[in-house]
Design a protein around this motif. Structure first.
Motif, PDB file in Angstrom:
ATOM      1  N   LYS A 100       0.069  -8.759  -3.443  1.00 14.77           N
ATOM      2  CA  LYS A 100      -1.221  -8.067  -3.654  1.00 14.77           C
ATOM      3  C   LYS A 100      -1.012  -6.549  -3.544  1.00 14.77           C
ATOM      4  O   LYS A 100      -0.100  -6.103  -2.860  1.00 14.77           O
ATOM      5  CB  LYS A 100      -2.228  -8.516  -2.595  1.00 14.77           C
ATOM      6  CG  LYS A 100      -2.586  -9.996  -2.711  1.00 14.77           C
ATOM      7  CD  LYS A 100      -3.485 -10.447  -1.571  1.00 14.77           C
ATOM      8  CE  LYS A 100      -3.926 -11.890  -1.743  1.00 14.77           C
ATOM      9  NZ  LYS A 100      -2.808 -12.848  -1.642  1.00 14.77           N
ATOM     10  N   TYR A 133      -1.077   7.952  -4.045  1.00 16.70           N
ATOM     11  CA  TYR A 133      -2.110   7.047  -4.574  1.00 16.70           C
ATOM     12  C   TYR A 133      -1.459   6.013  -5.484  1.00 16.70           C
ATOM     13  O   TYR A 133      -0.917   6.354  -6.529  1.00 16.70           O
ATOM     14  CB  TYR A 133      -3.153   7.831  -5.376  1.00 16.70           C
ATOM     15  CG  TYR A 133      -4.034   8.699  -4.521  1.00 16.70           C
ATOM     16  CD1 TYR A 133      -5.243   8.212  -4.005  1.00 16.70           C
ATOM     17  CD2 TYR A 133      -3.659  10.009  -4.213  1.00 16.70           C
ATOM     18  CE1 TYR A 133      -6.056   9.018  -3.210  1.00 16.70           C
ATOM     19  CE2 TYR A 133      -4.460  10.817  -3.415  1.00 16.70           C
ATOM     20  CZ  TYR A 133      -5.661  10.314  -2.913  1.00 16.70           C
ATOM     21  OH  TYR A 133      -6.448  11.105  -2.120  1.00 16.70           O
ATOM     22  N   THR A 173     -12.836   3.349  -9.775  1.00 18.62           N
ATOM     23  CA  THR A 173     -13.271   2.074  -9.212  1.00 18.62           C
ATOM     24  C   THR A 173     -13.093   0.905 -10.173  1.00 18.62           C
ATOM     25  O   THR A 173     -12.711  -0.176  -9.769  1.00 18.62           O
ATOM     26  CB  THR A 173     -14.742   2.167  -8.766  1.00 18.62           C
ATOM     27  OG1 THR A 173     -15.481   2.799  -9.814  1.00 18.62           O
ATOM     28  CG2 THR A 173     -14.883   2.981  -7.494  1.00 18.62           C
ATOM     29  N   CYS A 218      -3.020  -2.946  -2.646  1.00 16.38           N
ATOM     30  CA  CYS A 218      -4.233  -2.353  -2.097  1.00 16.38           C
ATOM     31  C   CYS A 218      -4.602  -1.106  -2.908  1.00 16.38           C
ATOM     32  O   CYS A 218      -3.809  -0.164  -3.001  1.00 16.38           O
ATOM     33  CB  CYS A 218      -4.004  -1.967  -0.637  1.00 16.38           C
ATOM     34  SG  CYS A 218      -5.428  -1.130   0.066  1.00 16.38           S
ATOM     35  N   LEU A 219      -5.791  -1.127  -3.514  1.00 17.04           N
ATOM     36  CA  LEU A 219      -6.215  -0.002  -4.366  1.00 17.04           C
ATOM     37  C   LEU A 219      -7.338   0.815  -3.708  1.00 17.04           C
ATOM     38  O   LEU A 219      -7.998   1.618  -4.362  1.00 17.04           O
ATOM     39  CB  LEU A 219      -6.690  -0.522  -5.733  1.00 17.04           C
ATOM     40  CG  LEU A 219      -5.610  -1.189  -6.595  1.00 17.04           C
ATOM     41  CD1 LEU A 219      -6.228  -1.785  -7.849  1.00 17.04           C
ATOM     42  CD2 LEU A 219      -4.514  -0.196  -6.969  1.00 17.04           C
ATOM     43  N   GLU A 220      -7.538   0.612  -2.392  1.00 12.28           N
ATOM     44  CA  GLU A 220      -8.639   1.309  -1.705  1.00 12.28           C
ATOM     45  C   GLU A 220      -8.514   2.822  -1.825  1.00 12.28           C
ATOM     46  O   GLU A 220      -9.488   3.535  -2.007  1.00 12.28           O
ATOM     47  CB  GLU A 220      -8.703   0.899  -0.222  1.00 12.28           C
ATOM     48  CG  GLU A 220      -9.236  -0.504   0.003  1.00 12.28           C
ATOM     49  CD  GLU A 220     -10.489  -0.815  -0.819  1.00 12.28           C
ATOM     50  OE1 GLU A 220     -11.492  -0.095  -0.654  1.00 12.28           O
ATOM     51  OE2 GLU A 220     -10.463  -1.763  -1.639  1.00 12.28           O
ATOM     52  N   LYS A 221      -7.262   3.315  -1.729  1.00 12.81           N
ATOM     53  CA  LYS A 221      -7.108   4.765  -1.674  1.00 12.81           C
ATOM     54  C   LYS A 221      -7.474   5.411  -3.022  1.00 12.81           C
ATOM     55  O   LYS A 221      -8.178   6.405  -3.071  1.00 12.81           O
ATOM     56  CB  LYS A 221      -5.673   5.124  -1.269  1.00 12.81           C
ATOM     57  CG  LYS A 221      -5.630   6.541  -0.740  1.00 12.81           C
ATOM     58  CD  LYS A 221      -4.369   6.912  -0.042  1.00 12.81           C
ATOM     59  CE  LYS A 221      -4.415   8.411   0.222  1.00 12.81           C
ATOM     60  NZ  LYS A 221      -3.145   9.062   0.180  1.00 12.81           N
ATOM     61  N   LYS A 237      -9.468   4.268  -5.151  1.00 12.29           N
ATOM     62  CA  LYS A 237     -10.929   4.149  -5.329  1.00 12.29           C
ATOM     63  C   LYS A 237     -11.649   5.356  -4.729  1.00 12.29           C
ATOM     64  O   LYS A 237     -12.712   5.751  -5.198  1.00 12.29           O
ATOM     65  CB  LYS A 237     -11.444   2.858  -4.684  1.00 12.29           C
ATOM     66  CG  LYS A 237     -11.154   1.611  -5.511  1.00 12.29           C
ATOM     67  CD  LYS A 237     -11.688   0.374  -4.821  1.00 12.29           C
ATOM     68  CE  LYS A 237     -11.305  -0.888  -5.606  1.00 12.29           C
ATOM     69  NZ  LYS A 237     -11.514  -2.102  -4.828  1.00 12.29           N
ATOM     70  N   SER A 238     -11.043   5.946  -3.683  1.00 11.87           N
ATOM     71  CA  SER A 238     -11.673   7.106  -3.045  1.00 11.87           C
ATOM     72  C   SER A 238     -11.676   8.326  -3.968  1.00 11.87           C
ATOM     73  O   SER A 238     -12.383   9.298  -3.729  1.00 11.87           O
ATOM     74  CB  SER A 238     -10.962   7.447  -1.732  1.00 11.87           C
ATOM     75  OG  SER A 238      -9.674   7.986  -2.007  1.00 11.87           O
ATOM     76  N   ASP A 276       0.840  -1.196   0.000  1.00 15.59           N
ATOM     77  CA  ASP A 276       0.000   0.000   0.000  1.00 15.59           C
ATOM     78  C   ASP A 276       0.880   1.253   0.000  1.00 15.59           C
ATOM     79  O   ASP A 276       2.097   1.168  -0.168  1.00 15.59           O
ATOM     80  CB  ASP A 276      -0.987  -0.009   1.179  1.00 15.59           C
ATOM     81  CG  ASP A 276      -0.273   0.065   2.531  1.00 15.59           C
ATOM     82  OD1 ASP A 276       0.919   0.449   2.567  1.00 15.59           O
ATOM     83  OD2 ASP A 276      -0.907  -0.263   3.556  1.00 15.59           O
ATOM     84  N   GLU A 277       0.252   2.403   0.210  1.00 11.64           N
ATOM     85  CA  GLU A 277       0.950   3.686   0.073  1.00 11.64           C
ATOM     86  C   GLU A 277       2.014   3.924   1.144  1.00 11.64           C
ATOM     87  O   GLU A 277       2.797   4.860   1.047  1.00 11.64           O
ATOM     88  CB  GLU A 277      -0.070   4.843   0.105  1.00 11.64           C
ATOM     89  CG  GLU A 277      -0.852   5.031  -1.182  1.00 11.64           C
ATOM     90  CD  GLU A 277      -1.999   4.061  -1.411  1.00 11.64           C
ATOM     91  OE1 GLU A 277      -2.607   4.107  -2.494  1.00 11.64           O
ATOM     92  OE2 GLU A 277      -2.299   3.245  -0.507  1.00 11.64           O
TER      93      GLU A 277
END
Length: 325
Positions: A291, A250, A303, A293-296, A298-299, A147-148
């Motif tokens: 893996k 991001y 999407t 994480c693309l959650e950020k 997506k904000s 992640d970031e």
């Protein structure tokens, strides 16, 4: 939302990702001040001048990463600056410091310093790379989630003589330090290996990887790849301008695909294709089964990423159209 009254600046505007950012900004009604090394080099600028809205709302400016103050005219009056200009090459001819590190790091500070002098600038959006995220000391396994918060260790990149990774890492690090010291609202995009249709007339580094694969070669000598579509990356940049709550870094990257998956798509165009699957000496830098994480991202409203097979297909069609294969 888009604001037709806004003037924004895009540095290195004739580049691969930058050209798409300019295209999207014009489509959304922005006025764009675009910097290039030579506005009179029609080979580098014609594709920009041909974009919808360019006649009315695109201005070209000459600027050089290492020339102090050369971005002032372009940035003057702008609300947001997209800094994409940075050299991309994996092998250096003689001196990595001169060819890659200085233009990347000093160029970034040159642009940011200009932004501190121009009162209209509210936000700076920097195009970085997964290269600044992905080379921690430890090897990443399939269950690790990136992640970031991950940062490449510069001494690791230097020790491996990974000069491009080092240049991007030092440039992003310098940007964060400078932004903090000077209270700049800085946002950083960290895309993976970017593919998809090209607007500019020449082959860039990341799309050249697809050309190698089309020839049956395996440039990174690995069984797994990840690609992210240039249109998604450009949209993420524009959304970073339009989302007032956007902050920090991001990551934007695609899912893992195997050489076999890639071969399957490319076979449509090249029926006899067989990509080399030399797997004996995969280096740890090339193991991409972790893996992401693309959650950020997506904000920001990003999407649904373009499926890899669509990106591959559109890349090949674009290369054929431009007679680059």
């Amino acid at each position: 939302m888009a604001d037709g009254g806004k003037v924004v600046c895009v540095t290195g505007a004739s580049g691969y990702i930058a050209s798409w950012i300019v295209k999207l900004l014009l489509l959304r009604g922005y006025t764009v001040n675009a910097t290039v090394r030579d506005p009179n080099d029609r080979k580098k600028t014609d594709h920009l001048l041909a974009l919808d809205g360019a006649k009315e709302r695109l201005k070209l400016f000459k600027a050089d990463l290492l020339e102090e103050g050369s971005f002032e005219h372009a940035i003057d009056g702008c609300d947001t600056v997209f800094h994409t200009a940075s050299p991309v090459m994996i092998t250096v001819n003689t001196d990595p410091q001169v060819e890659l590190i200085d233009p990347a790091a000093k160029g970034t500070i040159n642009v940011l310093r200009t932004c501190t002098k121009v009162s209209s600038v509210k936000r700076v959006i920097l195009t970085s790379s997964m290269a600044t995220v992905l080379a921690p000391e430890t090897k990443l396994g399939p269950n690790d989630v990136v992640d970031e918060t991950f940062f490449t260790d510069p001494s690791f990149a230097e020790g491996k003589k990974q000069w491009y990774i080092l240049s991007k890492t030092l440039a992003e690090d310098a940007a964060w330090r400078f932004a903090k010291a000077n209270q700049i609202d800085l946002i950083v995009l960290n895309p993976g290996l970017v593919i998809g249709p090209i607007l500019h007339p020449t082959l860039n580094f990341s799309v050249a990887v697809i050309v190698e694969l089309m020839k049956g070669k395996n440039p990174f000598n690995t069984r797994h790849h990840r690609f992210v579509d240039v249109r998604d990356v450009a949209l993420a940049h524009v959304k970073a301008l339009e989302t007032s709550s956007a902050n920090g870094r991001y990551i934007i990257d695609g899912p893992v695909v195997t050489i076999k998956d890639i071969e399957k798509v490319l076979r449509e165009f090249f029926p006899d294709l067989c990509i080399a699957d030399r797997n004996e000496d995969i280096t740890e830098m090339n193991s991409v089964t972790y893996k992401v994480c693309l959650e950020k991202v997506k904000s920001l409203g990003i999407t649904d990423l373009t499926p890899t097979e669509t990106s591959l297909r559109d890349t090949v069609l674009s290369l054929k159209e431009k007679c680059l294969v």
